[in-house]
Design a protein around this motif. Structure first.
Motif, PDB file in Angstrom:
ATOM      1  N   ALA A  48      14.861   8.855  62.002  1.00 59.39           N
ATOM      2  CA  ALA A  48      13.569   9.326  62.205  1.00 59.39           C
ATOM      3  C   ALA A  48      13.151   8.646  63.761  1.00 59.39           C
ATOM      4  N   VAL A  49      13.428   7.514  63.878  1.00 55.14           N
ATOM      5  CA  VAL A  49      13.351   6.980  65.372  1.00 55.14           C
ATOM      6  C   VAL A  49      14.039   7.659  66.381  1.00 55.14           C
ATOM      7  N   MET A  50      15.210   8.241  66.179  1.00 55.17           N
ATOM      8  CA  MET A  50      15.856   9.031  67.002  1.00 55.17           C
ATOM      9  C   MET A  50      15.284  10.286  67.324  1.00 55.17           C
ATOM     10  N   ARG A  51      14.629  10.864  66.278  1.00 56.08           N
ATOM     11  CA  ARG A  51      13.988  12.218  66.401  1.00 56.08           C
ATOM     12  C   ARG A  51      12.861  11.930  67.118  1.00 56.08           C
ATOM     13  N   LEU A  52      12.148  10.857  66.910  1.00 55.18           N
ATOM     14  CA  LEU A  52      10.773  10.449  67.767  1.00 55.18           C
ATOM     15  C   LEU A  52      10.917  10.154  69.112  1.00 55.18           C
ATOM     16  N   VAL A  53      11.999   9.727  69.370  1.00 58.62           N
ATOM     17  CA  VAL A  53      12.305   9.586  70.888  1.00 58.62           C
ATOM     18  C   VAL A  53      12.827  10.932  71.428  1.00 58.62           C
ATOM     19  N   GLY A  56       0.170   6.749  72.772  1.00 63.06           N
ATOM     20  CA  GLY A  56      -0.043   5.590  73.057  1.00 63.06           C
ATOM     21  C   GLY A  56       0.049   4.409  72.146  1.00 63.06           C
ATOM     22  N   TRP A  57       0.172   4.586  70.909  1.00 59.36           N
ATOM     23  CA  TRP A  57       0.175   3.662  69.678  1.00 59.36           C
ATOM     24  C   TRP A  57       1.429   3.006  69.775  1.00 59.36           C
ATOM     25  N   ASN A  58       1.526   1.618  69.189  1.00 60.08           N
ATOM     26  CA  ASN A  58       2.592   1.347  68.679  1.00 60.08           C
ATOM     27  C   ASN A  58       2.812   1.605  67.244  1.00 60.08           C
ATOM     28  N   VAL A  59       4.016   2.164  66.938  1.00 53.85           N
ATOM     29  CA  VAL A  59       4.260   2.514  65.560  1.00 53.85           C
ATOM     30  C   VAL A  59       5.291   1.990  64.571  1.00 53.85           C
ATOM     31  N   ILE A  60       4.775   1.512  63.611  1.00 51.93           N
ATOM     32  CA  ILE A  60       5.760   0.857  62.337  1.00 51.93           C
ATOM     33  C   ILE A  60       6.204   1.931  61.527  1.00 51.93           C
ATOM     34  N   VAL A  61       7.447   2.265  61.883  1.00 48.36           N
ATOM     35  CA  VAL A  61       7.975   3.433  61.192  1.00 48.36           C
ATOM     36  C   VAL A  61       8.632   3.075  59.859  1.00 48.36           C
ATOM     37  N   HIS A  62       8.046   3.329  58.634  1.00 48.41           N
ATOM     38  CA  HIS A  62       8.655   2.995  57.317  1.00 48.41           C
ATOM     39  C   HIS A  62       9.232   4.339  56.685  1.00 48.41           C
ATOM     40  N   ALA A  63      10.562   4.052  56.231  1.00 47.93           N
ATOM     41  CA  ALA A  63      11.469   5.079  55.612  1.00 47.93           C
ATOM     42  C   ALA A  63      11.728   4.122  54.227  1.00 47.93           C
ATOM     43  N   PRO A  64      12.542   4.811  53.216  1.00 44.83           N
ATOM     44  CA  PRO A  64      13.191   4.359  51.998  1.00 44.83           C
ATOM     45  C   PRO A  64      14.507   3.889  52.307  1.00 44.83           C
TER      46      PRO A  64
END
Length: 280
Positions: free
Chosen positions: A46-51, A30-38
């Motif tokens: 990563a976002v596609m995998r998370l979804v 239930g958190w909003n997550v800011i996804v950092h990557a290089p």
């Protein structure tokens, strides 16, 4: 009646390993997550995998920064501050193993020290206002049990004269653990800070520890739990898993902790702080 505001976490190094699993657990929880990557490609993947793994895409946001570059860290902090009035949790997870031969980044710092320590130091200090704006802001610095074998040569933090990959990595994690203590003792900040060795797991850093590691999810569970304000923690403490443990002696030395803070400010340019616009 207003709806409760979902907490927001920024997880660095969230494109794989412990960072990815931490981001996944927070987002699904239930958190909003800011996804950092290089890189943008690794962040989008990563976002596609998370979804695919069950995260709501509306809860995910991307930030990109190469932590070998101070300017990238400053730009990333500015982006976060411009769009978020508060950050409930900052998970400083991004890290590299020491290269086989000493490598100097664009800013003139030894690469391991910059990526694993100076970048999170700078990012945390730049985001301090947004963390203080949260009801129970928290910083989780992903350290390592190897920090106890680390050492700081004050005259050669960039290891020009004595370089070894494992020693460089241990030094960076010792510095990160000491920084956690400094944050906890900083009277101007309301947020809490902890450092943690989340366990020996099957990630890209496994060869530094062992040939066999536990599932990455075990570490992600630990880090996500420590990031939650529902988990009571000792401000400034070093954790091994979910248990507070004694840190290396240098982390308990106030003069050393203060000295490292000042040197880090000089190395990252915070002696001449950058003014960043706060979100409304």
């Amino acid at each position: 009646m207003s709806q409760p505001v979902s907490p927001t976490a920024l997880v660095t190094g969230a494109s794989d390993g412990i960072g990815y699993d931490t981001a996944r657990r927070l987002a699904v929880g239930g958190w909003n997550v800011i996804v950092h990557a290089p890189t943008a490609d690794s962040a989008e993947e990563a976002v596609m995998r998370l979804v695919r793994d069950g995260a709501d895409p509306l809860r995910l946001e991307i930030v990109v920064a190469d932590f070998s570059r101070i300017d990238d860290v400053v730009a990333m902090a500015a982006q976060v501050i411009a769009t978020h009035s508060r950050i409930d949790a900052l998970v400083n997870n991004a890290a590299i193993a020491g290269p086989e031969s000493r490598t100097v980044g664009p800013d003139g710092n030894e690469l391991t020290f910059q990526v694993n320590y100076l970048a999170p130091y700078l990012l945390t200090r730049l985001l301090a206002g947004t963390l203080d704006a949260a009801p129970s802001g928290r910083v989780v610095n992903v350290s390592s049990s190897l920090h106890v074998s680390g050492n700081l040569d004050w005259a050669d933090l960039n290891r020009e004269h004595r370089y070894a990959p494992l020693a460089a990595y241990a030094q960076s994690k010792l510095a990160l653990t000491m920084f956690t203590v400094a944050l906890a003792g900083h009277e101007a900040h309301k947020f809490t800070a902890v450092s943690v060795h989340p366990g020996v797991v099957d990630s890209g850093l496994l060869p530094l520890y062992s040939r066999v590691g536990a599932p990455v999810g075990d570490a992600g569970t630990v880090v996500a739990q420590l990031a939650s304000p529902e988990t009571e923690v000792v401000n400034g403490a070093y954790y091994d898993g979910l248990g507070a443990r004694r840190a290396a002696g240098l982390a308990e030395n106030p003069r050393a902790v203060s000295r490292l803070w000042k040197i880090s400010g000089r190395l990252t340019g915070l002696e001449h702080p950058v003014a960043l616009r706060q979100a409304a």
